[in-house]
Design a protein around this motif. Sequence first.
Motif, mmCIF file in Angstrom:
data_model
loop_
_atom_site.group_PDB
_atom_site.id
_atom_site.type_symbol
_atom_site.label_atom_id
_atom_site.label_comp_id
_atom_site.label_asym_id
_atom_site.label_seq_id
_atom_site.Cartn_x
_atom_site.Cartn_y
_atom_site.Cartn_z
ATOM 1 N N PHE A 1 -1.138 9.291 9.829
ATOM 2 C CA PHE A 1 -2.295 8.725 10.530
ATOM 3 C C PHE A 1 -1.986 7.375 11.187
ATOM 4 O O PHE A 1 -2.883 6.578 11.448
ATOM 5 N N GLY A 2 -0.711 7.114 11.426
ATOM 6 C CA GLY A 2 -0.354 5.899 12.150
ATOM 7 C C GLY A 2 0.208 4.810 11.239
ATOM 8 O O GLY A 2 0.004 4.817 10.017
ATOM 9 N N GLN A 3 0.892 3.895 11.870
ATOM 10 C CA GLN A 3 1.589 2.852 11.106
ATOM 11 C C GLN A 3 0.628 1.911 10.399
ATOM 12 O O GLN A 3 0.875 1.492 9.266
ATOM 13 N N ARG A 4 -0.504 1.570 11.050
ATOM 14 C CA ARG A 4 -1.438 0.622 10.441
ATOM 15 C C ARG A 4 -2.019 1.183 9.153
ATOM 16 O O ARG A 4 -2.036 0.511 8.125
ATOM 17 N N LEU A 5 -2.496 2.414 9.205
ATOM 18 C CA LEU A 5 -3.028 3.034 7.985
ATOM 19 C C LEU A 5 -1.910 3.285 6.969
ATOM 20 O O LEU A 5 -2.127 3.217 5.763
ATOM 21 N N GLY A 6 -0.706 3.548 7.495
ATOM 22 C CA GLY A 6 0.431 3.735 6.596
ATOM 23 C C GLY A 6 0.745 2.473 5.813
ATOM 24 O O GLY A 6 1.080 2.538 4.620
ATOM 25 N N PRO B 1 16.767 -5.623 -4.132
ATOM 26 C CA PRO B 1 15.602 -4.758 -4.378
ATOM 27 C C PRO B 1 14.415 -5.095 -3.484
ATOM 28 O O PRO B 1 13.683 -4.186 -3.056
ATOM 29 N N ILE B 2 14.223 -6.380 -3.186
ATOM 30 C CA ILE B 2 13.087 -6.778 -2.346
ATOM 31 C C ILE B 2 13.281 -6.282 -0.921
ATOM 32 O O ILE B 2 12.371 -5.716 -0.305
ATOM 33 N N VAL B 3 14.497 -6.486 -0.378
ATOM 34 C CA VAL B 3 14.782 -5.998 0.975
ATOM 35 C C VAL B 3 14.671 -4.479 1.022
ATOM 36 O O VAL B 3 14.157 -3.912 1.993
ATOM 37 N N SER B 4 15.127 -3.810 -0.028
ATOM 38 C CA SER B 4 15.036 -2.349 -0.081
ATOM 39 C C SER B 4 13.591 -1.889 -0.056
ATOM 40 O O SER B 4 13.236 -0.933 0.660
ATOM 41 N N ASP B 5 12.731 -2.538 -0.847
ATOM 42 C CA ASP B 5 11.308 -2.176 -0.870
ATOM 43 C C ASP B 5 10.668 -2.359 0.508
ATOM 44 O O ASP B 5 9.915 -1.491 0.975
ATOM 45 N N VAL B 6 10.969 -3.495 1.135
ATOM 46 C CA VAL B 6 10.383 -3.778 2.453
ATOM 47 C C VAL B 6 10.865 -2.756 3.479
ATOM 48 O O VAL B 6 10.076 -2.216 4.267
ATOM 49 N N ALA B 7 12.177 -2.481 3.483
ATOM 50 C CA ALA B 7 12.729 -1.536 4.452
ATOM 51 C C ALA B 7 12.164 -0.133 4.240
ATOM 52 O O ALA B 7 11.817 0.568 5.201
ATOM 53 N N ARG B 8 12.065 0.288 2.984
ATOM 54 C CA ARG B 8 11.566 1.638 2.681
ATOM 55 C C ARG B 8 10.093 1.754 3.042
ATOM 56 O O ARG B 8 9.651 2.763 3.608
ATOM 57 N N THR B 9 9.313 0.718 2.735
ATOM 58 C CA THR B 9 7.880 0.735 3.042
ATOM 59 C C THR B 9 7.648 0.742 4.538
ATOM 60 O O THR B 9 6.781 1.472 5.041
ATOM 61 N N THR B 10 8.437 -0.045 5.274
ATOM 62 C CA THR B 10 8.298 -0.096 6.732
ATOM 63 C C THR B 10 8.618 1.263 7.356
ATOM 64 O O THR B 10 7.901 1.751 8.240
ATOM 65 N N ALA B 11 9.721 1.882 6.883
ATOM 66 C CA ALA B 11 10.107 3.190 7.414
ATOM 67 C C ALA B 11 9.044 4.244 7.099
ATOM 68 O O ALA B 11 8.708 5.086 7.947
ATOM 69 N N ALA B 12 8.498 4.195 5.879
ATOM 70 C CA ALA B 12 7.472 5.171 5.489
ATOM 71 C C ALA B 12 6.187 4.972 6.290
ATOM 72 O O ALA B 12 5.532 5.943 6.697
ATOM 73 N N SER B 13 5.832 3.706 6.548
ATOM 74 C CA SER B 13 4.607 3.410 7.308
ATOM 75 C C SER B 13 4.720 3.896 8.740
ATOM 76 O O SER B 13 3.754 4.413 9.313
ATOM 77 N N GLU B 14 5.917 3.740 9.325
ATOM 78 C CA GLU B 14 6.109 4.171 10.710
ATOM 79 C C GLU B 14 6.009 5.694 10.868
ATOM 80 O O GLU B 14 5.648 6.177 11.946
ATOM 81 N N SER B 15 6.346 6.409 9.809
ATOM 82 C CA SER B 15 6.277 7.882 9.886
ATOM 83 C C SER B 15 5.009 8.437 9.238
ATOM 84 O O SER B 15 4.890 9.653 9.040
ATOM 85 N N PHE B 16 4.049 7.573 8.918
ATOM 86 C CA PHE B 16 2.809 8.019 8.264
ATOM 87 C C PHE B 16 1.999 8.883 9.226
ATOM 88 O O PHE B 16 1.921 8.617 10.436
ATOM 89 N N TRP C 1 -1.834 2.285 3.104
ATOM 90 C CA TRP C 1 -1.592 3.306 2.070
ATOM 91 C C TRP C 1 -0.414 2.915 1.164
ATOM 92 O O TRP C 1 -0.522 2.940 -0.063
ATOM 93 N N TYR C 2 0.702 2.562 1.793
ATOM 94 C CA TYR C 2 1.889 2.246 1.001
ATOM 95 C C TYR C 2 1.826 0.864 0.362
ATOM 96 O O TYR C 2 2.624 0.551 -0.511
ATOM 97 N N GLY C 3 0.856 0.061 0.815
ATOM 98 C CA GLY C 3 0.616 -1.188 0.114
ATOM 99 C C GLY C 3 -0.021 -0.954 -1.243
ATOM 100 O O GLY C 3 0.177 -1.723 -2.190
ATOM 101 N N VAL C 4 -0.781 0.127 -1.328
ATOM 102 C CA VAL C 4 -1.422 0.509 -2.600
ATOM 103 C C VAL C 4 -0.522 1.439 -3.401
ATOM 104 O O VAL C 4 -0.409 1.312 -4.631
ATOM 105 N N PHE C 5 0.124 2.375 -2.701
ATOM 106 C CA PHE C 5 1.007 3.339 -3.354
ATOM 107 C C PHE C 5 2.421 3.206 -2.774
ATOM 108 O O PHE C 5 2.766 3.931 -1.831
ATOM 109 N N PRO C 6 3.204 2.272 -3.290
ATOM 110 C CA PRO C 6 4.539 2.014 -2.726
ATOM 111 C C PRO C 6 5.417 3.257 -2.804
ATOM 112 O O PRO C 6 5.380 4.004 -3.788
ATOM 113 N N PRO C 7 6.207 3.519 -1.764
ATOM 114 C CA PRO C 7 7.098 4.685 -1.784
ATOM 115 C C PRO C 7 8.228 4.472 -2.780
ATOM 116 O O PRO C 7 8.622 3.338 -3.069
#
Length: 272
Positions: free
Chosen positions: A173-178, A156-171, A181-187
Amino acid sequence: MNRTNTAHAKDAVLTQAFVERHYGFLGSFKLHCHALGWDLVRSPTNVALAPLFLLVRLAALILRGVGFRRMSSWLSSRRVFFRSSVSRAVEASIWAEVMEERCEPLSQTTPHQKRLVEEYADVRNAISEIFTSVMFLCVGLIVFETATPGVVSMAPIVSDVARTTAASESFLFGQRLGSVWYGVFPPEVPLWFVVSIGFALAAGASIVTTFAGVIADPLQAVTGVHKRRIMRLIRALDENFDDPPKLAREHILARFSDLTDAGVSLVRTLRP
């Protein structure tokens, strides 16, 4: 049969020579070359069968305790694990370099004695499982800063990290803001994704378990664990011909690691 001090000293010398020859880094590397082949299938299968092995042995101990000795002996003699090529190589080396040097050729041994040597080889599989659990725990503490003693708690931890990273890269307004954002609202992480990650980790863990002895063997050789285990085997061959093989504590510890892994995962799942 009581062994004299001279015989005991000879056994100790034979055992130490065997450990240095087969369980040093080079010897262990050569030993694990036997794993290249069907052991890549047998080893993960044996890991899956390990809980069944523990249940069978516990049932045999209970039956023996309540007086059903014949049924206990029959149950304890059932072979649950597939014999790996590495285990066969270990057993053959034990007979050729330790037992036959003690004038106990394989052709003159009893089925019970042969089973004791097989049990010794099976213990090495349990040690490999424990070593793999320790590696998972270390990776979890270093990379994720949390305890992950196995696949169940790490997936589950690896899944959360992988999903958050993928979502941030496709955010948008950019990966940094992503990342913010996803640090506060996890996908949301779908179950199929967690299961897929779990299978991938399990496949990797099976390979690690297959070759874990390359590192675990030298460590046990240096600390004297291998020597003590072989000396226990020799005493069992000499003195306990009528007793069924005992349940080694290494098997219990390996299953305790599995229960700890499941327990850690359950606590995280139930935690609000």
